[in-house]
Scaffold this active site. Sequence first.
Site, mmCIF file in Angstrom:
data_model
loop_
_atom_site.group_PDB
_atom_site.id
_atom_site.type_symbol
_atom_site.label_atom_id
_atom_site.label_comp_id
_atom_site.label_asym_id
_atom_site.label_seq_id
_atom_site.Cartn_x
_atom_site.Cartn_y
_atom_site.Cartn_z
ATOM 1 N N GLN A 155 32.377 49.019 34.217
ATOM 2 C CA GLN A 155 32.800 48.567 35.552
ATOM 3 C C GLN A 155 33.748 49.547 36.217
ATOM 4 O OE1 GLN A 155 33.797 44.397 34.034
ATOM 5 N NE2 GLN A 155 33.162 43.995 36.135
ATOM 6 N N GLY A 172 38.733 39.594 32.888
ATOM 7 C CA GLY A 172 38.087 40.513 31.956
ATOM 8 C C GLY A 172 37.547 41.724 32.688
ATOM 9 N N HIS A 212 28.236 43.365 29.468
ATOM 10 C CA HIS A 212 28.369 44.523 30.365
ATOM 11 C C HIS A 212 28.045 45.819 29.616
ATOM 12 C CE1 HIS A 212 29.812 43.333 34.307
ATOM 13 N NE2 HIS A 212 30.743 42.549 33.798
ATOM 14 N N CYS A 249 32.477 37.658 38.543
ATOM 15 C CA CYS A 249 32.595 38.998 37.969
ATOM 16 C C CYS A 249 33.244 39.897 39.009
ATOM 17 C CB CYS A 249 31.194 39.513 37.626
ATOM 18 S SG CYS A 249 31.170 41.190 36.989
ATOM 19 N N LEU A 250 34.152 40.752 38.566
ATOM 20 C CA LEU A 250 34.824 41.651 39.510
ATOM 21 C C LEU A 250 33.846 42.619 40.178
ATOM 22 C CD1 LEU A 250 38.128 42.484 37.577
ATOM 23 C CD2 LEU A 250 37.857 40.982 39.564
ATOM 24 N N HIS A 301 30.452 37.529 28.339
ATOM 25 C CA HIS A 301 30.265 38.209 29.619
ATOM 26 C C HIS A 301 30.622 39.697 29.511
ATOM 27 C CE1 HIS A 301 30.827 38.153 34.229
ATOM 28 N NE2 HIS A 301 31.269 39.345 33.855
ATOM 29 N N GLU A 302 31.774 39.977 28.918
ATOM 30 C CA GLU A 302 32.238 41.371 28.874
ATOM 31 C C GLU A 302 31.410 42.210 27.901
ATOM 32 O OE1 GLU A 302 34.033 42.245 31.240
ATOM 33 O OE2 GLU A 302 34.711 40.256 31.836
HETATM 34 ZN ZN ZN Z 1 31.698 41.074 34.803
#
Ligand code: ZN
Length: 148
Positions: free
Chosen positions: A51, A46, A134, A88-89, A130-131
């Site tokens: 991000q 995701g 953000h 998380c990236l 989660h997304e």
């Molecule tokens: Zn994330």
Amino acid sequence: MAIRTIRLKDDEILRKKSREVKEINEKIITLLDDMAETMYAAEGVGLAAPQVGILKKVVIIDIGEGLIELINPVVVETRGERVWEEACLSVPGETGKVLRPEYCRVEALNRNGEKIVVEGEELLAIALCHETEHLDGILYIDKIIDEE
Ligand code: ZN
């Protein structure tokens, strides 16, 4: 398409609230395409627009069942509770346990401006939560619970 730079956890842009997409124009379509390329290159499941440094309510998810694109996503229902080991990236090389719902339903627009409903359990429910968080400047590391 282009790979964009993924912002890391200390970047303050990750803490800002994203704005609603008012018009799905070429910029938004390019953003969606670039985000997908960026997510796949990083082997994530995701990615949210902040991000990659864009404060717009745009999220993509692929848990291995195909790409989901969400514009202006809103979590409309959650059910249950579970502990999930998350990553998380923007927080490379780390994981942490977070309390999440078992089920999550999101309403959003697709790239054609059509209203869509996405519901998921397990990893998809986690990714949806989660997304979308953000977009409110929330990272999973804010919510890590102690290991029992
Ligand atoms: Zn994330």
